[in-house]
Write a protein that holds these residues in place. Structure first.
Motif, PDB file in Angstrom:
ATOM      1  N   ALA A 200       0.822  -1.214   0.000  1.00 51.44           N
ATOM      2  CA  ALA A 200       0.000   0.000   0.000  1.00 51.44           C
ATOM      3  C   ALA A 200       0.856   1.265   0.000  1.00 51.44           C
ATOM      4  N   HIS A 201       0.453   2.220  -0.846  1.00 48.58           N
ATOM      5  CA  HIS A 201       1.067   3.550  -0.848  1.00 48.58           C
ATOM      6  C   HIS A 201       0.399   4.479   0.162  1.00 48.58           C
ATOM      7  N   ILE A 202      -0.840   4.147   0.528  1.00 43.60           N
ATOM      8  CA  ILE A 202      -1.609   4.899   1.516  1.00 43.60           C
ATOM      9  C   ILE A 202      -2.307   3.873   2.398  1.00 43.60           C
ATOM     10  N   ILE A 203      -2.252   4.062   3.719  1.00 46.03           N
ATOM     11  CA  ILE A 203      -2.920   3.159   4.654  1.00 46.03           C
ATOM     12  C   ILE A 203      -3.875   3.980   5.505  1.00 46.03           C
ATOM     13  N   SER A 204      -5.146   3.556   5.519  1.00 50.91           N
ATOM     14  CA  SER A 204      -6.167   4.280   6.273  1.00 50.91           C
ATOM     15  C   SER A 204      -6.793   3.342   7.292  1.00 50.91           C
ATOM     16  N   LEU A 205      -6.882   3.813   8.546  1.00 50.53           N
ATOM     17  CA  LEU A 205      -7.335   2.973   9.654  1.00 50.53           C
ATOM     18  C   LEU A 205      -8.806   3.214   9.964  1.00 50.53           C
ATOM     19  N   HIS A 206      -9.571   2.119  10.017  1.00 47.17           N
ATOM     20  CA  HIS A 206     -11.011   2.199  10.306  1.00 47.17           C
ATOM     21  C   HIS A 206     -11.440   1.043  11.202  1.00 47.17           C
ATOM     22  N   ALA A 207     -10.608   0.722  12.182  1.00 48.62           N
ATOM     23  CA  ALA A 207     -10.864  -0.408  13.075  1.00 48.62           C
ATOM     24  C   ALA A 207     -11.206   0.098  14.471  1.00 48.62           C
ATOM     25  N   PRO A 208     -11.988  -0.669  15.220  1.00 49.77           N
ATOM     26  CA  PRO A 208     -12.227  -0.327  16.621  1.00 49.77           C
ATOM     27  C   PRO A 208     -10.971  -0.602  17.433  1.00 49.77           C
ATOM     28  N   LEU A 209     -10.909  -0.018  18.631  1.00 48.30           N
ATOM     29  CA  LEU A 209      -9.796  -0.287  19.527  1.00 48.30           C
ATOM     30  C   LEU A 209     -10.104  -1.533  20.351  1.00 48.30           C
ATOM     31  N   THR A 210      -9.298  -2.556  20.171  1.00 51.19           N
ATOM     32  CA  THR A 210      -9.410  -3.811  20.916  1.00 51.19           C
ATOM     33  C   THR A 210      -7.982  -4.211  21.320  1.00 51.19           C
ATOM     34  N   PRO A 211      -7.844  -5.210  22.181  1.00 55.16           N
ATOM     35  CA  PRO A 211      -6.482  -5.682  22.482  1.00 55.16           C
ATOM     36  C   PRO A 211      -5.721  -6.104  21.228  1.00 55.16           C
ATOM     37  N   GLN A 212      -6.430  -6.607  20.222  1.00 57.21           N
ATOM     38  CA  GLN A 212      -5.783  -7.054  18.985  1.00 57.21           C
ATOM     39  C   GLN A 212      -5.356  -5.892  18.092  1.00 57.21           C
ATOM     40  N   THR A 213      -6.073  -4.752  18.153  1.00 60.01           N
ATOM     41  CA  THR A 213      -5.741  -3.631  17.267  1.00 60.01           C
ATOM     42  C   THR A 213      -4.922  -2.555  17.959  1.00 60.01           C
ATOM     43  N   HIS A 214      -4.729  -2.660  19.273  1.00 57.18           N
ATOM     44  CA  HIS A 214      -3.916  -1.677  19.982  1.00 57.18           C
ATOM     45  C   HIS A 214      -2.500  -1.658  19.390  1.00 57.18           C
ATOM     46  N   HIS A 215      -2.059  -0.459  18.957  1.00 58.33           N
ATOM     47  CA  HIS A 215      -0.748  -0.280  18.322  1.00 58.33           C
ATOM     48  C   HIS A 215      -0.568  -1.230  17.137  1.00 58.33           C
ATOM     49  N   ILE A 216      -1.624  -1.367  16.347  1.00 59.01           N
ATOM     50  CA  ILE A 216      -1.491  -2.162  15.119  1.00 59.01           C
ATOM     51  C   ILE A 216      -0.478  -1.510  14.176  1.00 59.01           C
ATOM     52  N   ILE A 217      -0.340  -0.196  14.316  1.00 59.11           N
ATOM     53  CA  ILE A 217       0.758   0.520  13.661  1.00 59.11           C
ATOM     54  C   ILE A 217       1.820   0.752  14.727  1.00 59.11           C
ATOM     55  N   SER A 218       2.897  -0.021  14.636  1.00 62.88           N
ATOM     56  CA  SER A 218       3.956  -0.032  15.637  1.00 62.88           C
ATOM     57  C   SER A 218       5.299   0.149  14.932  1.00 62.88           C
ATOM     58  N   ALA A 219       6.368   0.218  15.704  1.00 65.99           N
ATOM     59  CA  ALA A 219       7.698   0.314  15.094  1.00 65.99           C
ATOM     60  C   ALA A 219       7.954  -0.881  14.188  1.00 65.99           C
ATOM     61  N   GLU A 220       7.508  -2.048  14.635  1.00 66.45           N
ATOM     62  CA  GLU A 220       7.734  -3.265  13.847  1.00 66.45           C
ATOM     63  C   GLU A 220       6.931  -3.244  12.545  1.00 66.45           C
ATOM     64  N   SER A 221       5.654  -2.858  12.616  1.00 71.22           N
ATOM     65  CA  SER A 221       4.852  -2.841  11.389  1.00 71.22           C
ATOM     66  C   SER A 221       5.287  -1.716  10.460  1.00 71.22           C
ATOM     67  N   LEU A 222       5.685  -0.582  11.024  1.00 71.27           N
ATOM     68  CA  LEU A 222       6.163   0.526  10.194  1.00 71.27           C
ATOM     69  C   LEU A 222       7.417   0.129   9.422  1.00 71.27           C
ATOM     70  N   ALA A 223       8.268  -0.656  10.038  1.00 75.96           N
ATOM     71  CA  ALA A 223       9.494  -1.094   9.375  1.00 75.96           C
ATOM     72  C   ALA A 223       9.210  -2.004   8.188  1.00 75.96           C
ATOM     73  N   ARG A 224       8.037  -2.640   8.182  1.00 75.60           N
ATOM     74  CA  ARG A 224       7.673  -3.550   7.089  1.00 75.60           C
ATOM     75  C   ARG A 224       7.003  -2.837   5.912  1.00 75.60           C
ATOM     76  N   MET A 225       6.800  -1.541   6.020  1.00 77.20           N
ATOM     77  CA  MET A 225       6.081  -0.798   4.978  1.00 77.20           C
ATOM     78  C   MET A 225       7.036  -0.394   3.859  1.00 77.20           C
ATOM     79  N   ARG A 226       6.998  -1.144   2.776  1.00 77.70           N
ATOM     80  CA  ARG A 226       7.985  -0.992   1.703  1.00 77.70           C
ATOM     81  C   ARG A 226       7.768   0.259   0.847  1.00 77.70           C
TER      82      ARG A 226
END
Length: 317
Positions: A200-226
């Motif tokens: 993705a060139h653009i990522i848009s978040l539309h999820a509720p806050l749950t234990p699973q989605t907390h910090h779904i955008i993290s240092a680790e996931s940001l590093a994977r964004m090519r």
């Protein structure tokens, strides 16, 4: 004789006559206040039979202390401030207003997306600084060549798809709770998070806050964004690790962001304010005069329904 007290908590409205008049008409006393601790909550609303909750946190201790309360209605689509299990264990129904601002939030997301990707605010600032030069903002890609990644395809996510599809035809969506037919009906591609982070060139978040989605955008996931994407968040601030996002915006790992909600709100870190590649709005995506009127009247209506012994129209799941 009063039928009991209905209390509105942690509101932001200048005029509460709407609630006052409706409560008086139904025979209830109306009160309003603010609180930041359990003790303050119980001091303001401990004797309430019903609560209209804008931004107050309802903990298990609060739920246990509300001896007369039959219902708490959140004036919003999210209810993560409220411990629903604890409330129901203490005989308190919990309601919310899940669909009052769907168009407003979807419009805001699309507006931020276009403004950030087209670098509109940067152009504006350059002109104010006396610089008339479109090249100062750097390269800008044609939007219909980009891939949009959506995380979450609920009411708002679906509205975003319908509004943006003419502009960005290629849309990847992650939502583990939907069947493949839903994706096909909307003309989007079902994807896992790894695929979105990689393509993705653009990522848009539309999820509720749950234990699973907390910090779904993290240092680790940001590093994977090519693709060094733009990131849009009009959902919940805690979906993003803010310090990790600041680092990514500073380094260029993320090209820009449009952010309406912060985990730290209303506090905005100075490092975030200093960035040129971000647009911030003050948790305003939900707002229109129509949306405000709708959420206030519907939340109060459900409070009164439950007190009257009727089922709520919008109980929290």
């Amino acid at each position: 004789m009063s039928r009991g007290k209905i209390v509105m908590l942690n509101y932001e409205y200048d005029d509460l006559s709407l609630e006052q008049e409706e409560c008086a008409k139904q025979g209830f006393e109306f009160a309003a206040g603010h609180c930041s601790t359990d003790d303050e909550f119980l001091a303001v609303a401990g004797d309430a039979v019903g609560i209209v909750n804008v931004y107050a946190r309802v903990t298990p201790r609060v739920a246990e202390g509300l001896k007369n309360c039959k219902v708490i209605a959140r004036t919003g689509a999210g209810y993560d401030l409220i411990n629903v299990e604890a409330c129901r264990a203490n005989g308190i129904e919990v309601c919310y207003v899940p669909d009052y601002c769907v168009n407003e939030v979807a419009d805001h997301a699309v507006g931020l997306l276009i403004a950030v990707q087209r670098k509109i605010l940067q152009h504006h600032r350059n002109i104010l600084a006396g610089k008339w030069d479109y090249q100062l903002v750097g390269p800008v890609a044609r939007l219909n060549t980009q891939t949009l990644g959506l995380i979450g395809l609920g009411r708002i996510g679906r509205h975003v798809v319908r509004k943006i599809k003419e502009i960005i035809p290629t849309i990847l969506v992650y939502d583990p709770y939907l069947d493949s037919e839903t994706f096909a009906e909307l003309g989007v591609q079902q994807a896992d998070l790894d695929t979105i982070f990689e393509q993705a060139h653009i990522i848009s978040l539309h999820a509720p806050l749950t234990p699973q989605t907390h910090h779904i955008i993290s240092a680790e996931s940001l590093a994977r964004m090519r693709k060094h994407p733009f990131i849009i968040n009009v959902s919940r601030g805690a979906l993003i690790d803010l310090n990790a996002l600041i680092d990514a915006l500073q380094s260029g790992q993320v090209r820009g962001a449009g952010i309406d909600v912060l985990e730290s709100e209303p506090d905005v870190p100075p490092a975030l304010k200093a960035l040129d590649n971000i647009i911030l709005t003050p948790h305003a995506a939900w707002y229109s005069q129509d949306a405000e009127h709708e959420t206030r009247t519907r939340a109060l209506a459900d409070v009164i329904r439950v007190i009257n012994g009727e089922p709520p129209r919008n109980p929290a799941p």
